[in-house]
Design an enzyme around this catalytic site. Sequence first.
Site, PDB file in Angstrom:
ATOM      1  N   ALA A  73      27.200  86.716  66.399  1.00  9.71           N
ATOM      2  CA  ALA A  73      28.418  86.034  66.858  1.00  9.71           C
ATOM      3  C   ALA A  73      28.499  84.630  66.274  1.00  9.71           C
ATOM      4  O   ALA A  73      27.667  83.778  66.589  1.00  9.71           O
ATOM      5  CB  ALA A  73      28.408  85.962  68.379  1.00  9.71           C
ATOM      6  N   ALA A  74      29.466  84.415  65.430  1.00 10.52           N
ATOM      7  CA  ALA A  74      29.618  83.084  64.834  1.00 10.52           C
ATOM      8  C   ALA A  74      31.002  82.934  64.225  1.00 10.52           C
ATOM      9  O   ALA A  74      31.672  83.927  63.953  1.00 10.52           O
ATOM     10  CB  ALA A  74      28.573  82.886  63.733  1.00 10.52           C
ATOM     11  N   TYR A 140      29.922  74.954  58.108  1.00 13.89           N
ATOM     12  CA  TYR A 140      29.505  76.334  58.395  1.00 13.89           C
ATOM     13  C   TYR A 140      28.048  76.541  57.968  1.00 13.89           C
ATOM     14  O   TYR A 140      27.193  76.946  58.774  1.00 13.89           O
ATOM     15  CB  TYR A 140      30.431  77.320  57.675  1.00 13.89           C
ATOM     16  CG  TYR A 140      29.901  78.733  57.665  1.00 13.89           C
ATOM     17  CD1 TYR A 140      29.621  79.394  58.859  1.00 13.89           C
ATOM     18  CD2 TYR A 140      29.658  79.406  56.461  1.00 13.89           C
ATOM     19  CE1 TYR A 140      29.104  80.687  58.849  1.00 13.89           C
ATOM     20  CE2 TYR A 140      29.150  80.689  56.443  1.00 13.89           C
ATOM     21  CZ  TYR A 140      28.868  81.326  57.646  1.00 13.89           C
ATOM     22  OH  TYR A 140      28.356  82.595  57.630  1.00 13.89           O
TER      23      TYR A 140
END
Length: 331
Positions: A73-74, A140
């Site tokens: 999950a990102a 990111y």
Amino acid sequence: MKVLVVGGAGYIGSHMVKMLVKAGHDVVVLDNLSTGFRELVQYGRLVIGDLADVHLLENLFQQESFDGVMHFAANSLVGESMVHPSKYYRNNMSNTLNLLDVMVRHNVKHFIFSSTAATFGEPEYSPIDEKHPQVPINPYGASKLMVERVLQDYASAYGLNSVCLRYFNACGADPEGELGECHDPETHLIPLILQAASGRRESITVFGRDYDTEDGTCIRDYIHIQDLCSAHALALELIVSDKKSGALAYNLGNGQGFSVQQVIDVVQKVVSKDGCSLVVETGVRRSGDPAVLVADATLAKDVLNWTPEYADLETIIRHAWAWEKQSNTEF
Ligand code: UDP
């Protein structure tokens, strides 16, 4: 094993869940459905929730006794991370810390983490092996690298064993056609080209033809989702079986680069069998795109005993095209 897959409703996570369930594991999916889809959770039990919710995590870990956790999950859009770094550090870094801390509290010692080639930054040489300096050039990549660092300290202080898998370009779809890529908005090359071929988009724009490569377009390392997932399964096995411990990290790719133009050519070939074609336009470079990004995945192959099964680009495209045809209702 009982495995928690965080982000199991997303593109990579959903394929992973299917593979684990088919291998006989008991899988719980935790997903906040912010970018994932309930429909992609066809295997495993779905718990809808967010990693920011520490109470939910605490209850979940009290109810279930997990042998391992895989974390997909990102947020993963480089451009967005430049504009909204807070979102990236909070979700990718701080929320992951919540997950790691609940694991430590409940003595869950095995963790597989989705990392990225973006932790390396501008390539200093190619192909990129694990010794390449990690100097991310966007939030990111930085948020993922921070977690890699945290995992080193959690391994030595708390005995949390982990494997970071740094992906290059994940693509393709479930060979059985049950799952595939769907992002909203879609930004990835292969699904965009296929959408242009199926009529969902008018055209595909090549972001720059003036790179220092043979045909002038960017070269990337496209790895089939199924191969990516099999590496995760082997990584979990490696640390659960105690063959290795500590904080490990491997690069995952095909080891072979294809240019944007080569990808387009293969798509043209595959879709022409269905009487389809596509319009290709040339645009300007997308900022932050290096000319060549190719993985040296020798270490993953050696240590995990991993052999990519679908390295051939045409196979990757055929699987992704089958999914596009099926999910495009207008087709
Ligand atoms: N690309 C392109 N047109 C698009 C989307 C992507 O030419 O509409 C190029 C992009 O510049 C890069 C490659 O395709 O060289 C792969 O991009 P993608 O966003 O799929 O993955 P990334 O390499 O950024 O992780």
